[in-house]
Scaffold this motif. Structure first.
Motif, PDB file in Angstrom:
ATOM      1  N   ARG A 189      44.344  41.823  47.828  1.00  0.00           N
ATOM      2  CA  ARG A 189      44.692  40.661  46.745  1.00  0.00           C
ATOM      3  C   ARG A 189      45.729  39.902  47.437  1.00  0.00           C
TER       4      ARG A 189
ATOM      5  N   VAL B  73      37.222  39.393  40.137  1.00  0.00           N
ATOM      6  CA  VAL B  73      38.446  39.231  41.266  1.00  0.00           C
ATOM      7  C   VAL B  73      37.649  39.850  42.637  1.00  0.00           C
TER       8      VAL B  73
ATOM      9  N   LEU C 241      46.478  35.718  37.653  1.00  0.00           N
ATOM     10  CA  LEU C 241      46.875  36.593  38.646  1.00  0.00           C
ATOM     11  C   LEU C 241      48.169  36.137  39.432  1.00  0.00           C
TER      12      LEU C 241
ATOM     13  N   VAL D 178      45.255  39.518  31.961  1.00  0.00           N
ATOM     14  CA  VAL D 178      44.576  38.426  32.108  1.00  0.00           C
ATOM     15  C   VAL D 178      43.268  38.448  31.306  1.00  0.00           C
TER      16      VAL D 178
ATOM     17  N   ILE E 141      41.306  32.736  36.156  1.00  0.00           N
ATOM     18  CA  ILE E 141      41.669  34.190  36.320  1.00  0.00           C
ATOM     19  C   ILE E 141      42.475  34.273  37.538  1.00  0.00           C
ATOM     20  N   LEU E 142      42.242  33.419  38.630  1.00  0.00           N
ATOM     21  CA  LEU E 142      42.984  33.573  39.741  1.00  0.00           C
ATOM     22  C   LEU E 142      44.616  32.892  39.538  1.00  0.00           C
TER      23      LEU E 142
ATOM     24  N   THR F  39      48.963  41.045  35.115  1.00  0.00           N
ATOM     25  CA  THR F  39      47.829  42.157  35.487  1.00  0.00           C
ATOM     26  C   THR F  39      46.699  41.726  35.002  1.00  0.00           C
ATOM     27  N   ASP F  40      45.677  42.664  35.387  1.00  0.00           N
ATOM     28  CA  ASP F  40      44.252  42.558  35.121  1.00  0.00           C
ATOM     29  C   ASP F  40      43.970  42.688  33.453  1.00  0.00           C
TER      30      ASP F  40
ATOM     31  N   GLN G 195      37.952  42.501  36.608  1.00  0.00           N
ATOM     32  CA  GLN G 195      37.873  43.055  37.735  1.00  0.00           C
ATOM     33  C   GLN G 195      36.997  43.021  38.903  1.00  0.00           C
TER      34      GLN G 195
END
Length: 328
Positions: free
Chosen positions: A313, A301, A277, A286, A273-274, A282-283, A298
């Motif tokens: 962030r 994160v 990003l 991802v 995920i990281l 965008t979320d 979310q």
């Protein structure tokens, strides 16, 4: 090493040398010890009174050492007897105290200690009296005792007392901060770090606590709290700070890093995920790429931000770079 049975450095050096050479005159012994003859003779006379040395029967100018197994054994036996008597006296006094104060008044549950010398002495007593655990919150503004001056901590840790310590991050910025931390970690103390601790605090065996009463510029004073609801609250405060703090450990030899902060760290999914990003997705993108729900992304994160101790962030990205998460 023999100071515990009443020998000073000069006496111990003279006794050890006599054992090595077998017998010696005062002048010869003084030369070997690099000391004056008068000082050497006084040391020999004190050893004689303790039964550790005697003048040789073959000549009054020569001295010989008494056999260590016998002579030192006798002193150790006497010392043990005196300690047993002292322990008995302490137990009797404690029993008398409990009998007189089976229901202590409120003013007996706390005591006020004023003056740097008195605070230092009480602080040492609290640690030296601990048998199981000492818990401490440490700020970057020492009042009476610094970490390297805390000899009582070294002695308590050496006899097996567990230390749990939370350091304010400012401590590491002090000239001797990292040195003090390294010394504590080398004694197998459990040390954690937070940005700020609410107050200085030390608790011994969950039965006695000490907190400061005055500010930085005032005369040092502290409140000593005995077993009570207040003490339980102070212990609860420590545990709350301890849970939020980050553990630290010694750095690997040869790396030039004195210590390393530890944390839960991200798992493989967190890293995926990281990375996405950081690549600019965008979320929602991802979530689609990894076949996850948007709320799951979310939530993860948010969890990464909590682990990193950041609020944005952008800060998370910088933290990930500093921690090497990006390389992983």
């Amino acid at each position: 090493m023999l100071g515990a049975i009443g020998l000073d450095e000069a006496q111990e050096a003279a006794y050890r040398t006599l054992i090595t050479v077998g017998a010696a005159e005062v002048a010869d012994l003084a030369h070997r010890l690099s000391a004056g003859e008068g000082e050497t003779e006084r040391a020999l006379r004190r050893l004689e009174r303790q039964g550790l040395a005697a003048q040789s029967t073959s000549g009054t100018a020569r001295w010989v050492a008494a056999p260590p197994g016998v002579a030192l054994g006798a002193l150790l036996t006497q010392q043990r007897h005196e300690l047993e008597q002292a322990e008995l006296a302490a137990a009797l006094l404690a029993e008398e105290y409990r009998a007189e104060a089976s229901e202590p008044a409120v003013h007996d549950l706390v005591e006020v200690v004023t003056g740097a010398s008195a605070v230092t002495h009480r602080f040492a007593q609290l640690q030296l009296g601990a048998t199981e655990e000492v818990c401490a919150l440490v700020t970057g503004r020492p009042v009476a005792v610094t970490g390297l001056d805390n000899v009582a901590e070294e002695r308590a840790a050496a006899r097996g007392v567990l230390y749990r310590v939370v350091l304010e991050r400012e401590v590491l910025m002090l000239p001797r901060g990292v040195v003090e931390l390294t010394a504590a970690l080398s004694r197998d103390e459990q040390v954690r770090v937070v940005d700020r601790v609410p107050t200085k605090l030390v608790v011994a065996d969950r039965s006695l606590a000490m907190v400061p009463l005055t500010g930085r510029d005032a005369e040092p004073a502290a409140l000593v709290v005995h077993a009570s609801g207040l003490l339980e609250s102070l212990m609860g405060l420590f545990e709350a700070v301890w849970r939020e703090a980050r553990p630290v450990r010694l750095g690997e030899p040869g790396t030039g890093v004195a210590f390393v902060e530890e944390g839960e760290g991200p798992d493989e999914m967190d890293l995926k995920i990281l990375s996405l990003l950081l690549a600019g997705l965008t979320d929602a993108s991802v979530a689609k790429q990894l076949e996850l729900g948007l709320r799951t992304v979310q939530r993860k994160v948010k969890g990464l931000m909590e682990v990193a101790g950041v609020s944005t962030r952008l800060q998370l990205g910088w933290h990930a770079y500093e921690r090497g998460w990006v390389a992983r």
